[in-house]
Design an enzyme around this catalytic site. Structure first.
Site, PDB file in Angstrom:
ATOM      1  N   GLU A  35       0.799  -1.233   0.000  1.00 20.72           N
ATOM      2  CA  GLU A  35       0.000   0.000   0.000  1.00 20.72           C
ATOM      3  C   GLU A  35       0.834   1.286   0.000  1.00 20.72           C
ATOM      4  O   GLU A  35       0.592   2.182   0.797  1.00 20.72           O
ATOM      5  CB  GLU A  35      -0.938   0.009   1.215  1.00 20.72           C
TER       6      GLU A  35
HETATM    7  C1  TNX Z   1      -4.767  -4.017   4.322  1.00 21.83           C
HETATM    8  S1  TNX Z   1      -3.104  -6.492   4.182  1.00 21.83           S
HETATM    9  C2  TNX Z   1      -3.525  -3.843   4.882  1.00 21.83           C
HETATM   10  C3  TNX Z   1      -3.428  -3.495   6.315  1.00 21.83           C
HETATM   11  C4  TNX Z   1      -4.766  -3.288   6.935  1.00 21.83           C
HETATM   12  C5  TNX Z   1      -5.720  -4.345   6.438  1.00 21.83           C
HETATM   13  C6  TNX Z   1      -7.061  -4.300   7.084  1.00 21.83           C
HETATM   14  C7  TNX Z   1      -2.073  -5.442   3.984  1.00 21.83           C
HETATM   15  C8  TNX Z   1      -0.843  -5.918   3.469  1.00 21.83           C
HETATM   16  N1  TNX Z   1      -2.358  -4.163   4.259  1.00 21.83           N
HETATM   17  O1  TNX Z   1      -2.630  -2.344   6.464  1.00 21.83           O
HETATM   18  O2  TNX Z   1      -4.629  -3.360   8.315  1.00 21.83           O
HETATM   19  O3  TNX Z   1      -5.884  -4.214   5.054  1.00 21.83           O
HETATM   20  O4  TNX Z   1      -7.834  -5.382   6.703  1.00 21.83           O
END
Ligand code: TNX
Length: 512
Positions: free
Chosen positions: A326
């Site tokens: 992300e």
């Molecule tokens: C996505 S899964 C994220 C997390 C969040 C999560 C909540 C991932 C690699 N990144 O930062 O906590 O969704 O479901």
């Protein structure tokens, strides 16, 4: 004759490879039960003591004695035996066990024999034996009424796992969970033969491990959490204690420091890690994607090298997780260059790099691992380049998703995830080009934006983590949701005896 209270051989979770019921009586625990360790192996001896603790108070006024094997095995013994190294070319005693985690167990009225090529297998045999005993055995109190014998049914089990990676992930950053909570999670994971605990140790909301060369990370970056509560961090001694506690239970700790995004806690702790040289304020919200390390500054890589070196030195496991998810503020070129440099740093510390599936476009070393989480993408491209995959696709594996629309905590961006959704799929058929041979295994992440207490953690993890454990251990052709939900229902009283705050999903016929 007094009524027998015994657990059914059908109730063992994860489902073993083969279970042969034997006619006749089972094995009854009593005041004369003794645990015999037929090896000088230290781990085997530790496992015997662990077994005595787990079953001890239910069996008799005192936990069973642990003895070394003598001339003759006494009547009423539980025998733990190592039967030589796992070696495919010499099937262990004709069982065909190939995994170092496999075991064989025979329960007769005279004795219980658990035999394994390696200590890990003995530990898993002990977990299966534990589940053959009635659920009340799990109460950690002396049983007032000893009129009901504690009996395991007569059976022979030969068992080994499908996947070597059967993981859980705990996000201790969004909310901090103390050492005692993590140990409790490890204890519960052990009952279901999970063997990796991935700790998400740093994110925007908190840095949770002491780094001696950059002390503000924990001292400043660890002092709050989502919602503005006090947060916290593990000292290096506490982290080492967790690693040790996990290793006793055959669980490898996988540390994650998420980067280059999800780094606000670090950017708040050291001004020089920011491109503009200005420290960010601490963050207690739940947005993602706004923070990134300054990937064009050299100090960033000195910082990462220090962090990886200190954590790697405390972590005997082979892996270091660098996050990588992300990132919304860098160009694709900046991102890929960053991942490749960090991969070299991790490799230089003797660890194999794991990253969330966004890392796939980077030039990955053959030892690097991609953790697949985004439902709309496929790890096929990374697999074609030789990477191996941990399957954690959010719509099947995320324990922070709500069970249904009435679940009071949790998120729902990947959908509602009830127990059958976690159970009823095969990780080797999720994506074209990602065959079983490309999978290290499966992992169930538990993100903690909405989970403030261990009760919340247990509510989201149980019973879904149990379903996930069977996906990781048992053969796909033997798994069946309609049978599983019955078997899982029989674990309700066991979870109650263990004090687990589990969710009574309406999908499961819970026994009382
Ligand atoms: C996505 S899964 C994220 C997390 C969040 C999560 C909540 C991932 C690699 N990144 O930062 O906590 O969704 O479901």
């Amino acid at each position: 004759a007094p009524a027998m209270f015994t657990s059914s051989i059908d109730h063992v979770i994860p489902l073993p490879r083969t279970v042969e019921p034997r006619a006749g009586a089972g094995f009854t625990l009593g005041a004369d039960t003794v645990i015999v360790v037929a090896t000088t192996d230290d781990q085997a001896r530790w496992i015997a003591t662990y077994l005595a603790d787990v079953i001890g108070l239910a069996a008799a006024p005192q936990p069973p004695r642990v003895e070394a094997a003598g001339e003759a095995i006494p009547a009423g013994a539980i025998v733990l035996e190592l039967s030589g190294p796992a070696n495919p070319s010499s099937p262990n005693g004709g069982t065909g066990i190939e995994s170092h985690e496999g075991y064989e167990m025979t329960v007769t009225p005279e004795r219980v024999t658990i035999r394994a090529p390696q200590p890990a297998g003995l530990f898993y045999g002990v977990q299966s034996f534990r589940q053959l005993l009635p659920p009340f055995t799990e109460y950690q109190a002396v049983r007032p009424n000893k009129a009901r014998p504690v009996t395991a049914p007569a059976v022979r089990i030969v068992d080994e796992p499908r996947f070597g990676w059967r993981g859980a992930m705990l996000d201790v950053s969004r909310h901090f969970f103390p050492v005692s909570a993590v140990k409790r999670y490890l204890d519960l994971m052990s009952l279901y033969k999970l063997n990796r605990l991935h700790l998400h140790l740093a994110d925007d909301q908190g840095w949770r491990i002491e780094i001696k060369s950059w002390p503000n990370l924990a001292a400043h970056g660890g002092q709050t959490q989502v919602g503005g509560g006090a947060g916290g961090f593990y000292t290096q001694e506490q982290y080492a204690d967790l690693v040790r506690y996990a290793a006793e239970r055959f669980v490898t700790i996988v540390p994650e420091i998420d980067m280059p995004g999800h780094t606000n806690a670090a950017l708040a702790s050291y001004a020089e890690l920011n491109c503009d040289g200005v420290a960010r304020p601490l963050y207690t919200g739940t947005e993602v994607g706004f923070s990134a390390l300054c990937v064009d500054k050299e100090i960033t890589y000195a910082f990462i090298a220090d962090v990886v070196r200190e954590i790697a030195a405390l972590t005997p496991g082979a892996w270091f997780h660098i996050g990588g998810d992300e990132v919304k503020t860098l160009t694709p070129e900046q991102y890929v260059r960053f991942i490749e440099r960090v991969q070299a740093i991790v490799h230089a510390q003797g660890k194999q790099m794991i990253g969330w599936d966004e890392i796939a476009p980077a030039a990955l070393l053959p030892t690097s691992v991609v953790q697949h989480w985004r439902p709309k993408t496929t790890p096929a491209e990374a697999v074609a380049k030789g990477a191996r995959v941990i399957m954690s696709v959010a719509s099947r594996a995320y324990l922070d998703m709500k069970y249904d629309s009435t679940t009071a905590i949790g998120l729902s961006w990947a959908g509602l995830v009830d127990v059958s959704t976690v159970y009823d799929w095969d990780p080797a058929t999720v994506a074209d080009g990602v065959p079983e041979s490309a999978l290290l295994g499966v992992e169930a992440p538990l993100w903690s934006e909405t989970l403030a207490t261990m009760e919340d953690v247990e509510f989201m993890a149980f019973p879904r983590l149990i379903a996930r454990a069977e996906v990781g251990w048992s053969r796909p052709e033997a798994r069946d949701w309609n049978l599983f939900k019955q078997r899982l229902g029989a674990h309700g009283p066991r979870l109650t005896a263990l004090g687990v705050n589990f969710h009574r999903s309406v999908q499961v016929p819970w026994q009382h």
